[in-house]
Write a protein that holds these residues in place. Structure first.
Motif, PDB file in Angstrom:
ATOM      1  N   THR A 283       0.706  -1.293  -0.181  1.00  0.00           N
ATOM      2  CA  THR A 283      -0.002  -0.001   0.114  1.00  0.00           C
ATOM      3  C   THR A 283       0.707   1.061  -0.037  1.00  0.00           C
ATOM      4  OG1 THR A 283      -1.584  -1.054   1.213  1.00  0.00           O
ATOM      5  CG2 THR A 283      -1.737   1.233   1.202  1.00  0.00           C
ATOM      6  N   LEU A 284       1.962   1.235   0.950  1.00  0.00           N
ATOM      7  CA  LEU A 284       2.656   2.542   0.868  1.00  0.00           C
ATOM      8  C   LEU A 284       3.381   2.718  -0.386  1.00  0.00           C
ATOM      9  CD1 LEU A 284       4.391   1.755   4.597  1.00  0.00           C
ATOM     10  CD2 LEU A 284       2.903   3.755   3.769  1.00  0.00           C
ATOM     11  N   THR A 285       4.010   1.828  -1.101  1.00  0.00           N
ATOM     12  CA  THR A 285       4.467   1.998  -2.392  1.00  0.00           C
ATOM     13  C   THR A 285       3.564   2.358  -3.398  1.00  0.00           C
ATOM     14  OG1 THR A 285       6.442   0.256  -1.949  1.00  0.00           O
ATOM     15  CG2 THR A 285       5.744   0.641  -4.204  1.00  0.00           C
ATOM     16  N   SER A 286       2.253   1.785  -3.500  1.00  0.00           N
ATOM     17  CA  SER A 286       1.294   2.068  -4.395  1.00  0.00           C
ATOM     18  C   SER A 286       0.981   3.431  -4.204  1.00  0.00           C
ATOM     19  CB  SER A 286       0.371   1.182  -4.353  1.00  0.00           C
ATOM     20  OG  SER A 286       0.543  -0.018  -4.589  1.00  0.00           O
ATOM     21  N   GLU A 287       0.739   3.854  -2.969  1.00  0.00           N
ATOM     22  CA  GLU A 287       0.364   5.514  -2.767  1.00  0.00           C
ATOM     23  C   GLU A 287       1.403   6.347  -3.178  1.00  0.00           C
ATOM     24  OE1 GLU A 287      -0.598   5.265   1.352  1.00  0.00           O
ATOM     25  OE2 GLU A 287      -2.464   4.471   1.027  1.00  0.00           O
ATOM     26  N   PHE A 288       2.659   6.088  -2.756  1.00  0.00           N
ATOM     27  CA  PHE A 288       3.894   6.896  -3.301  1.00  0.00           C
ATOM     28  C   PHE A 288       3.785   6.801  -4.873  1.00  0.00           C
ATOM     29  CE2 PHE A 288       8.092   6.813  -4.955  1.00  0.00           C
ATOM     30  CZ  PHE A 288       8.502   8.304  -4.390  1.00  0.00           C
ATOM     31  N   LEU A 289       3.599   5.829  -5.543  1.00  0.00           N
ATOM     32  CA  LEU A 289       3.731   5.930  -6.916  1.00  0.00           C
ATOM     33  C   LEU A 289       2.570   6.634  -7.560  1.00  0.00           C
ATOM     34  CD1 LEU A 289       5.277   2.422  -7.627  1.00  0.00           C
ATOM     35  CD2 LEU A 289       6.245   4.231  -7.970  1.00  0.00           C
ATOM     36  N   ARG A 290       1.671   6.518  -7.007  1.00  0.00           N
ATOM     37  CA  ARG A 290       0.126   7.415  -7.465  1.00  0.00           C
ATOM     38  C   ARG A 290       0.429   8.697  -7.391  1.00  0.00           C
ATOM     39  NH1 ARG A 290      -2.716   2.693  -6.155  1.00  0.00           N
ATOM     40  NH2 ARG A 290      -2.930   3.376  -3.970  1.00  0.00           N
ATOM     41  N   SER A 291       1.395   9.117  -6.240  1.00  0.00           N
ATOM     42  CA  SER A 291       1.612  10.615  -6.354  1.00  0.00           C
ATOM     43  C   SER A 291       2.780  11.020  -6.912  1.00  0.00           C
ATOM     44  CB  SER A 291       1.536  10.975  -4.571  1.00  0.00           C
ATOM     45  OG  SER A 291       2.834  10.272  -4.096  1.00  0.00           O
ATOM     46  N   ASN A 292       3.438  10.100  -7.479  1.00  0.00           N
ATOM     47  CA  ASN A 292       4.521  10.322  -8.475  1.00  0.00           C
ATOM     48  C   ASN A 292       4.332   9.619  -9.662  1.00  0.00           C
ATOM     49  OD1 ASN A 292       6.388  11.928  -6.614  1.00  0.00           O
ATOM     50  ND2 ASN A 292       5.695  10.357  -5.420  1.00  0.00           N
ATOM     51  N   TYR A 293       3.185   9.618 -10.719  1.00  0.00           N
ATOM     52  CA  TYR A 293       2.784   8.997 -11.622  1.00  0.00           C
ATOM     53  C   TYR A 293       3.690   8.948 -12.645  1.00  0.00           C
ATOM     54  CZ  TYR A 293       1.279  13.278 -13.655  1.00  0.00           C
ATOM     55  OH  TYR A 293       1.309  14.615 -14.138  1.00  0.00           O
ATOM     56  N   LYS A 294       4.418   9.851 -12.805  1.00  0.00           N
ATOM     57  CA  LYS A 294       5.638   9.885 -13.901  1.00  0.00           C
ATOM     58  C   LYS A 294       6.404   8.860 -13.874  1.00  0.00           C
ATOM     59  CE  LYS A 294       5.018  13.855 -16.031  1.00  0.00           C
ATOM     60  NZ  LYS A 294       4.275  13.968 -17.564  1.00  0.00           N
ATOM     61  N   LEU A 295       7.061   8.475 -12.557  1.00  0.00           N
ATOM     62  CA  LEU A 295       7.655   7.116 -12.314  1.00  0.00           C
ATOM     63  C   LEU A 295       6.986   6.113 -12.902  1.00  0.00           C
ATOM     64  CD1 LEU A 295       8.966   7.836  -8.645  1.00  0.00           C
ATOM     65  CD2 LEU A 295      10.237   8.062 -10.695  1.00  0.00           C
ATOM     66  N   VAL A 296       5.997   5.870 -12.556  1.00  0.00           N
ATOM     67  CA  VAL A 296       4.946   4.808 -13.331  1.00  0.00           C
ATOM     68  C   VAL A 296       5.059   4.660 -14.787  1.00  0.00           C
ATOM     69  CG1 VAL A 296       2.692   3.582 -13.238  1.00  0.00           C
ATOM     70  CG2 VAL A 296       3.523   4.826 -11.213  1.00  0.00           C
ATOM     71  N   GLU A 297       4.905   5.962 -15.430  1.00  0.00           N
ATOM     72  CA  GLU A 297       4.524   6.163 -16.666  1.00  0.00           C
ATOM     73  C   GLU A 297       5.857   5.519 -17.536  1.00  0.00           C
ATOM     74  OE1 GLU A 297       3.778   9.804 -18.561  1.00  0.00           O
ATOM     75  OE2 GLU A 297       2.300  10.208 -17.157  1.00  0.00           O
ATOM     76  N   TYR A 298       7.291   5.555 -16.804  1.00  0.00           N
ATOM     77  CA  TYR A 298       8.251   5.308 -17.611  1.00  0.00           C
ATOM     78  C   TYR A 298       8.791   4.114 -16.996  1.00  0.00           C
ATOM     79  CZ  TYR A 298       7.669   9.900 -19.622  1.00  0.00           C
ATOM     80  OH  TYR A 298       7.098  10.952 -20.048  1.00  0.00           O
ATOM     81  N   SER A 299       7.947   3.400 -16.194  1.00  0.00           N
ATOM     82  CA  SER A 299       8.581   2.222 -15.509  1.00  0.00           C
ATOM     83  C   SER A 299       8.479   0.787 -16.650  1.00  0.00           C
ATOM     84  CB  SER A 299       7.775   1.795 -14.369  1.00  0.00           C
ATOM     85  OG  SER A 299       6.492   1.233 -14.780  1.00  0.00           O
ATOM     86  N   ILE A 300       8.934  -0.291 -16.135  1.00  0.00           N
ATOM     87  CA  ILE A 300       8.657  -1.381 -17.085  1.00  0.00           C
ATOM     88  C   ILE A 300       7.532  -2.338 -16.635  1.00  0.00           C
ATOM     89  CG2 ILE A 300      11.185  -1.621 -16.733  1.00  0.00           C
ATOM     90  CD1 ILE A 300      10.695  -4.305 -14.707  1.00  0.00           C
ATOM     91  N   LEU A 301       6.551  -1.642 -15.836  1.00  0.00           N
ATOM     92  CA  LEU A 301       5.324  -2.272 -15.624  1.00  0.00           C
ATOM     93  C   LEU A 301       4.552  -2.374 -17.043  1.00  0.00           C
ATOM     94  CD1 LEU A 301       4.325  -0.404 -12.318  1.00  0.00           C
ATOM     95  CD2 LEU A 301       5.053  -2.635 -12.615  1.00  0.00           C
ATOM     96  N   ASN A 302       3.573  -3.335 -17.088  1.00  0.00           N
ATOM     97  CA  ASN A 302       3.071  -3.293 -18.415  1.00  0.00           C
ATOM     98  C   ASN A 302       1.760  -2.463 -18.435  1.00  0.00           C
ATOM     99  OD1 ASN A 302       0.511  -4.855 -17.226  1.00  0.00           O
ATOM    100  ND2 ASN A 302       1.788  -6.588 -17.375  1.00  0.00           N
ATOM    101  N   SER A 303       1.124  -2.058 -19.351  1.00  0.00           N
ATOM    102  CA  SER A 303       0.064  -1.253 -19.511  1.00  0.00           C
ATOM    103  C   SER A 303      -1.115  -1.333 -18.538  1.00  0.00           C
ATOM    104  CB  SER A 303      -0.403  -0.900 -21.020  1.00  0.00           C
ATOM    105  OG  SER A 303      -0.962  -2.095 -21.467  1.00  0.00           O
ATOM    106  N   PHE A 304      -1.478  -2.674 -18.374  1.00  0.00           N
ATOM    107  CA  PHE A 304      -2.281  -3.212 -17.448  1.00  0.00           C
ATOM    108  C   PHE A 304      -2.206  -3.048 -15.828  1.00  0.00           C
ATOM    109  CE2 PHE A 304      -4.718  -6.518 -15.118  1.00  0.00           C
ATOM    110  CZ  PHE A 304      -6.023  -6.017 -15.298  1.00  0.00           C
ATOM    111  N   GLN A 305      -0.919  -3.020 -15.744  1.00  0.00           N
ATOM    112  CA  GLN A 305      -0.304  -2.962 -14.260  1.00  0.00           C
ATOM    113  C   GLN A 305      -0.325  -1.413 -13.913  1.00  0.00           C
ATOM    114  OE1 GLN A 305       3.097  -5.010 -14.566  1.00  0.00           O
ATOM    115  NE2 GLN A 305       2.494  -6.683 -13.251  1.00  0.00           N
TER     116      GLN A 305
ATOM    117  N   LYS B 226      -2.043   1.026 -15.385  1.00  0.00           N
ATOM    118  CA  LYS B 226      -3.632   1.355 -15.292  1.00  0.00           C
ATOM    119  C   LYS B 226      -4.390   0.967 -13.814  1.00  0.00           C
ATOM    120  CE  LYS B 226      -4.983   1.453 -20.141  1.00  0.00           C
ATOM    121  NZ  LYS B 226      -5.597   0.684 -21.198  1.00  0.00           N
ATOM    122  N   LEU B 227      -4.177  -0.273 -13.470  1.00  0.00           N
ATOM    123  CA  LEU B 227      -4.625  -0.604 -12.142  1.00  0.00           C
ATOM    124  C   LEU B 227      -4.131   0.319 -10.896  1.00  0.00           C
ATOM    125  CD1 LEU B 227      -4.345  -4.667 -12.143  1.00  0.00           C
ATOM    126  CD2 LEU B 227      -6.233  -3.398 -12.190  1.00  0.00           C
ATOM    127  N   LEU B 228      -2.708   0.393 -11.120  1.00  0.00           N
ATOM    128  CA  LEU B 228      -2.046   1.172 -10.132  1.00  0.00           C
ATOM    129  C   LEU B 228      -2.470   2.524  -9.913  1.00  0.00           C
ATOM    130  CD1 LEU B 228       0.251   1.105  -7.823  1.00  0.00           C
ATOM    131  CD2 LEU B 228       1.824   2.035  -9.653  1.00  0.00           C
TER     132      LEU B 228
END
Length: 128
Positions: A96-118, A120-122
Motif C-alpha cells: 500500500t505504501l509503495t502504491s500510494e507513493f507511486l500514484r503521487s509520483n505517476y511519472k515514475l509509473v509511466e516510464y517504468s517496466i510495468l505493463n500497461s495493465f499494471q 492502469k490498475l495502479l
C-alpha cells in the motif's frame, strides 16, 4: 506522504512503525538495487538506522517474486548473508505504501517496466 524521511534521485526511505522492518526503501529508477547499495548504506548510516530493512524494487523487477528484498543493516554496513527475496502478501501495508507513493509520483509509473495493465490498475487505485 508524511512518513518519507529521505528523498534521493534513485530511492526514498519511508520510516515504518509497527512492522518488523524499520525502513521501506522504494527504488525509483530502473536500475538493479545492487548498484544502489553503497549509497543506501551511506544514507542508512547517516539516519542511524539499525535493524531489518526492506527494499521494494517494483520499478526494476516488476511485480515479481524478486520485487521485495530484505536485509539487516547496523552501523555502517549491511550484514553479510542477510539479503533475501521475500514474499509480501497482497494486502500488506508495504504494498500500500509503495502504491500510494507511486500514484503521487505517476511519472515514475509511466516510464517504468510495468505493463500497461499494471500501470492502469495502479493509477486507478489498486495496490500492486
Amino acid at each position: 506522504m508524511e512518513n518519507i524521511i529521505l528523498k534521493r534521485e534513485s530511492y526514498n526511505f519511508i520510516k515504518l512503525s509497527g512492522s518488523k522492518y524499520s525502513i521501506l526503501i522504494i527504488v525509483t529508477v530502473c536500475e538493479p538495487p545492487s548498484k544502489l547499495l553503497d549509497k543506501i548504506a551511506e544514507d542508512l548510516s547517516a539516519e542511524k538506522i539499525c535493524g531489518e530493512i526492506i527494499i521494494d524494487s517494483l520499478l526494476y523487477n516488476g511485480n515479481s517474486n524478486e520485487r521485495f528484498i530484505s536485509a539487516y543493516f547496523c552501523g555502517n554496513q549491511f550484514k553479510k548473508g542477510s539479503f533475501k527475496f521475500i514474499k509480501i502478501d497482497r494486502g500488506d501495508i508495504l504494498r500500500t505504501l509503495t502504491s500510494e507513493f507511486l500514484r503521487s509520483n505517476y511519472k515514475l509509473v509511466e516510464y517504468s517496466i510495468l505493463n500497461s495493465f499494471q500501470k492502469k490498475l495502479l493509477l486507478k487505485g489498486c495496490n500492486l
